[in-house]
Design a protein around this motif. Structure first.
Motif, mmCIF file in Angstrom:
data_model
loop_
_atom_site.group_PDB
_atom_site.id
_atom_site.type_symbol
_atom_site.label_atom_id
_atom_site.label_comp_id
_atom_site.label_asym_id
_atom_site.label_seq_id
_atom_site.Cartn_x
_atom_site.Cartn_y
_atom_site.Cartn_z
ATOM 1 N N LEU A 240 0.661 -1.169 -0.199
ATOM 2 C CA LEU A 240 0.084 -0.224 0.067
ATOM 3 C C LEU A 240 0.795 1.387 -0.129
ATOM 4 C CD1 LEU A 240 -2.776 -0.977 2.381
ATOM 5 C CD2 LEU A 240 -2.772 -1.359 0.136
ATOM 6 N N PHE A 241 2.161 1.120 0.104
ATOM 7 C CA PHE A 241 3.170 2.488 0.042
ATOM 8 C C PHE A 241 3.586 2.442 -1.487
ATOM 9 C CE2 PHE A 241 3.258 1.556 4.635
ATOM 10 C CZ PHE A 241 3.257 2.835 5.261
ATOM 11 N N ASP A 242 2.914 1.977 -2.346
ATOM 12 C CA ASP A 242 3.104 2.284 -3.488
ATOM 13 C C ASP A 242 1.884 2.114 -4.642
ATOM 14 O OD1 ASP A 242 5.301 2.297 -6.008
ATOM 15 O OD2 ASP A 242 4.164 0.519 -6.395
ATOM 16 N N ARG A 243 2.132 2.826 -5.973
ATOM 17 C CA ARG A 243 1.046 2.890 -6.843
ATOM 18 C C ARG A 243 -0.287 3.371 -6.165
ATOM 19 N NH1 ARG A 243 1.252 -3.126 -8.622
ATOM 20 N NH2 ARG A 243 1.826 -3.385 -6.554
ATOM 21 N N GLY A 244 -0.303 4.381 -5.250
ATOM 22 C CA GLY A 244 -1.476 5.115 -4.977
ATOM 23 C C GLY A 244 -1.382 6.367 -5.448
ATOM 24 N N ARG A 245 -2.518 6.988 -4.979
ATOM 25 C CA ARG A 245 -2.766 8.483 -5.601
ATOM 26 C C ARG A 245 -2.396 9.557 -4.542
ATOM 27 N NH1 ARG A 245 -8.525 8.158 -8.589
ATOM 28 N NH2 ARG A 245 -8.198 6.407 -10.213
ATOM 29 N N GLY A 246 -1.827 8.941 -3.365
ATOM 30 C CA GLY A 246 -1.400 9.946 -2.537
ATOM 31 C C GLY A 246 -0.028 10.358 -2.455
ATOM 32 N N PRO A 247 0.303 11.123 -1.341
ATOM 33 C CA PRO A 247 1.599 11.770 -1.509
ATOM 34 C C PRO A 247 2.711 10.618 -1.709
ATOM 35 C CG PRO A 247 0.534 12.498 0.498
ATOM 36 C CD PRO A 247 -0.254 11.431 -0.352
ATOM 37 N N GLU A 248 3.484 10.899 -2.799
ATOM 38 C CA GLU A 248 4.573 9.729 -3.111
ATOM 39 C C GLU A 248 4.376 8.458 -3.326
ATOM 40 O OE1 GLU A 248 7.563 11.055 -3.675
ATOM 41 O OE2 GLU A 248 7.726 12.813 -2.410
ATOM 42 N N GLY A 249 3.075 8.512 -3.932
ATOM 43 C CA GLY A 249 2.630 7.316 -4.416
ATOM 44 C C GLY A 249 1.855 6.315 -3.178
ATOM 45 N N MET A 250 1.752 6.881 -2.200
ATOM 46 C CA MET A 250 0.959 6.152 -1.120
ATOM 47 C C MET A 250 -0.607 6.048 -1.327
ATOM 48 S SD MET A 250 2.025 8.016 2.465
ATOM 49 C CE MET A 250 3.690 8.424 2.854
ATOM 50 N N THR A 251 -1.073 4.747 -1.044
ATOM 51 C CA THR A 251 -2.698 4.595 -1.000
ATOM 52 C C THR A 251 -3.034 5.344 0.084
ATOM 53 O OG1 THR A 251 -2.651 2.863 0.183
ATOM 54 C CG2 THR A 251 -2.250 2.292 -2.112
ATOM 55 N N ARG A 252 -4.481 5.669 0.092
ATOM 56 C CA ARG A 252 -5.332 6.381 1.179
ATOM 57 C C ARG A 252 -4.860 5.589 2.613
ATOM 58 N NH1 ARG A 252 -5.315 9.371 3.863
ATOM 59 N NH2 ARG A 252 -7.160 10.416 5.002
ATOM 60 N N GLU A 253 -4.737 4.308 2.641
ATOM 61 C CA GLU A 253 -4.546 3.568 3.943
ATOM 62 C C GLU A 253 -3.224 4.006 4.219
ATOM 63 O OE1 GLU A 253 -7.622 0.998 1.387
ATOM 64 O OE2 GLU A 253 -5.660 2.327 0.832
ATOM 65 N N ALA A 254 -2.199 3.912 3.292
ATOM 66 C CA ALA A 254 -0.890 3.907 3.749
ATOM 67 C C ALA A 254 -0.496 5.405 4.423
ATOM 68 C CB ALA A 254 0.083 3.606 2.698
ATOM 69 N N GLU A 255 -1.163 6.306 3.801
ATOM 70 C CA GLU A 255 -1.096 7.760 4.208
ATOM 71 C C GLU A 255 -1.687 7.720 5.439
ATOM 72 O OE1 GLU A 255 -2.199 12.273 3.094
ATOM 73 O OE2 GLU A 255 -2.988 10.751 2.017
ATOM 74 N N ALA A 256 -2.823 7.200 5.862
ATOM 75 C CA ALA A 256 -3.370 7.380 7.282
ATOM 76 C C ALA A 256 -2.432 6.516 8.174
ATOM 77 C CB ALA A 256 -4.711 6.831 7.199
ATOM 78 N N PHE A 257 -1.916 5.536 7.720
ATOM 79 C CA PHE A 257 -1.454 4.646 8.824
ATOM 80 C C PHE A 257 0.066 5.418 9.187
ATOM 81 C CE2 PHE A 257 1.915 1.454 9.874
ATOM 82 C CZ PHE A 257 1.237 0.718 10.452
ATOM 83 N N THR A 258 0.612 6.168 8.148
ATOM 84 C CA THR A 258 1.860 6.931 8.184
ATOM 85 C C THR A 258 1.477 8.361 9.181
ATOM 86 O OG1 THR A 258 2.775 6.363 6.079
ATOM 87 C CG2 THR A 258 3.580 8.521 7.060
ATOM 88 N N ALA A 259 0.061 8.831 8.928
ATOM 89 C CA ALA A 259 -0.162 10.081 9.708
ATOM 90 C C ALA A 259 -0.344 9.830 10.993
ATOM 91 C CB ALA A 259 -1.484 10.631 9.015
ATOM 92 N N GLY A 260 -0.960 8.424 11.479
ATOM 93 C CA GLY A 260 -1.167 8.101 12.753
ATOM 94 C C GLY A 260 0.073 8.120 13.413
ATOM 95 N N ILE A 261 1.021 7.569 12.895
ATOM 96 C CA ILE A 261 2.596 7.373 13.499
ATOM 97 C C ILE A 261 3.027 8.855 13.542
ATOM 98 C CG2 ILE A 261 4.802 6.373 13.211
ATOM 99 C CD1 ILE A 261 3.486 4.275 11.700
ATOM 100 N N LEU A 262 3.008 9.700 12.780
ATOM 101 C CA LEU A 262 3.598 11.123 12.780
ATOM 102 C C LEU A 262 2.829 11.794 13.979
ATOM 103 C CD1 LEU A 262 5.376 13.045 11.313
ATOM 104 C CD2 LEU A 262 3.314 13.825 10.176
ATOM 105 N N ASP A 263 1.461 11.469 13.953
ATOM 106 C CA ASP A 263 0.811 12.375 15.068
ATOM 107 C C ASP A 263 1.178 11.978 16.468
ATOM 108 O OD1 ASP A 263 -1.386 14.211 15.992
ATOM 109 O OD2 ASP A 263 -2.325 12.506 16.714
ATOM 110 N N ALA A 264 1.755 10.667 16.783
ATOM 111 C CA ALA A 264 1.800 10.056 17.895
ATOM 112 C C ALA A 264 3.374 10.055 18.323
ATOM 113 C CB ALA A 264 1.366 8.696 18.039
ATOM 114 N N LEU A 265 4.216 10.710 17.332
ATOM 115 C CA LEU A 265 5.698 10.723 17.543
ATOM 116 C C LEU A 265 6.232 11.248 18.751
ATOM 117 C CD1 LEU A 265 7.302 11.252 13.830
ATOM 118 C CD2 LEU A 265 7.549 9.259 15.415
ATOM 119 N N PRO A 266 5.773 12.474 19.173
ATOM 120 C CA PRO A 266 6.372 12.948 20.597
ATOM 121 C C PRO A 266 6.214 11.864 21.537
ATOM 122 C CG PRO A 266 5.330 14.676 19.283
ATOM 123 C CD PRO A 266 5.093 13.311 18.578
ATOM 124 N N ALA A 267 5.105 11.321 21.755
ATOM 125 C CA ALA A 267 4.959 10.262 22.831
ATOM 126 C C ALA A 267 5.451 8.736 22.691
ATOM 127 C CB ALA A 267 3.287 10.020 23.025
#
Length: 431
Positions: A240-267
């Motif tokens: 899901l990190f390839d051949r999607g329509r999101g940033p850098e070719g992410m699929t929507r699911e891969a983007e949301a998964f990445t965004a969740g990690i990014l949001d939680a990084l300080p903790a």
């Protein structure tokens, strides 16, 4: 344990079937051990009373090529009634990965391991500083020649036991080396990390060396990372990190998964960089990922997005969590990161604009516009971020969460004000 120290009990082979059925005993108090063998307490765990059972996983047991006659079996902890022990790091990681599986996704990945190789020295006053196995140059063929007999034995051991090797090379710091192994699915990501560390230690011993996975081995120099590479695959076998329509070719699911990690990084930082000396490493300009940002091939970003070479991207595209060192318990870190990714999926989060420059070189106005934030610069700061995370408390459960926080507070209190060189020496051979 929650301090990131790998603990072990051994049994003869004839008892293995019995251990698989009935386990091997271990006091619950090991859940509140510090890295230096001192013991603290949490609201749920304290004192000498009680027992848990270590249940070896036969399917994950690996005969160790560098330790003839020995095999390593990762374990889950249960209580004496056979119920899951709520402070077991492997159970936490496995059940979190199962949650991802229930949503229709498979996790694949691997830990990239940096370590120090050298010879321990002793004086009449105790242990001296080690003699590094190489003095560079960084990534240099000269350094490889210095460690070539060790490297040959190491690679042969990994190939013989089926772990495999992706690449091996001298790293940037004095005596530092790096090893990458092939990606594996699910809980095997963390299980393999245990095998990798044990194999490195065993091969080092046969060549008269010792290996250290401490976050920092030499005060003032670049430390050891334990970068986690992850990709998420759907039931059709698509990355899901390839051949999607999101940033850098992410699929929507891969983007949301990445965004969740990014949001939680300080903790998450209290879990991925859990030692006082972790914060000597997690500093700008050291390629340690000290910034809570993401970006394609940005090695100062905590989340480095890797597309891979054209033609290989369907297999190679992945997310690298760089703000991690080997003091992190590989199960706790994996489980917490996946929990954050699931949170991103459930909330359908989106990633912000990527950061494609070194954040330390950006002016304050640009940082504010891009939402650039530096990760906690001390264990004390990281603990505060973790304590405020209701998401990670829910994911880990009160027993594990409180035990982990208790150990981090105790190490903070004992070591955070210590002279940096003294702190490094105290941690050097504990990991």
């Amino acid at each position: 344990d929650t301090a990131g120290v790998t603990l072990v009990k051994t049994i003869p082979l004839r008892r293995f079937e019995e251990a698989v059925r009935f386990g091997v005993g271990l006091s619950p108090v090991f859940s509140v051990f510090l890295f230096d063998d001192n013991i603290t307490s949490s609201p749920h765990i304290h004192g000498p009373v009680g027992d848990t059972r270590l249940m070896p996983d036969p399917s994950a047991t690996v005969p160790l090529a560098a330790s003839p006659g020995w095999a390593l079996a990762p374990v889950d902890q249960v209580d004496q009634e056979g119920k899951e022990y709520p402070a077991c790091p492997r159970t936490f990681a496995r059940t979190t990965i199962d949650r991802l599986g229930a949503a229709g996704f498979e996790l694949r990945g691997g830990y990239e391991v940096e370590f120090f190789l050298g010879r321990r020295t002793f004086t009449s006053d105790g242990e001296g500083d080690p003699v590094p196995a190489h003095n560079g140059p960084a990534y240099g063929s000269i350094a490889l020649v210095d460690v070539e007999p060790f490297a040959t034995s190491l690679i042969r051991a990994f190939e013989a036991q089926g772990t495999g090797v992706m690449q091996f090379h001298p790293e940037y710091s004095t005596g530092q080396l790096e090893l990458s192994v092939p990606h594996v699915p699910g809980i095997s990501i963390a299980d393999t990390n245990l095998v990798v560390r044990h194999t490195i230690r065993a091969v080092a011993r046969t060549h008269g060396f010792a290996a250290s996975f401490a976050p920092v081995v030499w005060a003032g120099l670049v430390g050891n990372g334990a970068h986690l590479h992850l990709s998420v695959w759907d039931r059709r076998g698509r990355n899901l990190f390839d051949r999607g329509r999101g940033p850098e070719g992410m699929t929507r699911e891969a983007e949301a998964f990445t965004a969740g990690i990014l949001d939680a990084l300080p903790a998450l930082t209290a879990i991925t960089a859990p030692s006082v000396v972790s914060y000597q490493r997690l500093q700008p300009h050291r390629w340690s990922g000290p910034w809570a940002v993401w970006g394609r091939e940005n090695r100062e970003a905590a989340l480095r997005f890797i597309t891979g070479m054209v033609g290989s991207r369907a297999q190679a595209a992945n997310l690298e969590v760089k703000s991690m060192d080997p003091a992190a318990n590989p199960y706790l870190a994996l489980g917490a990161i996946v929990a954050a990714g699931i949170d991103g999926l459930e909330r359908d989060l989106s990633v912000p604009e990527p950061v494609l420059d070194d954040p330390a070189d950006l002016d304050e106005q640009t940082r504010q516009r891009l939402g650039v934030r530096q990760l906690p610069a001390s264990l004390g700061e990281a603990i505060k971020e973790l304590e405020a995370s209701s998401m990670l408390r829910r994911a880990m459960g009160d027993v594990l969460f409180d035990a982990f926080v208790a150990t981090r507070r105790a190490e903070r209190d004992a070591y955070e004000d210590m002279d940096p060189e003294e702190a490094v020496r105290a941690h050097r051979w504990k990991y």
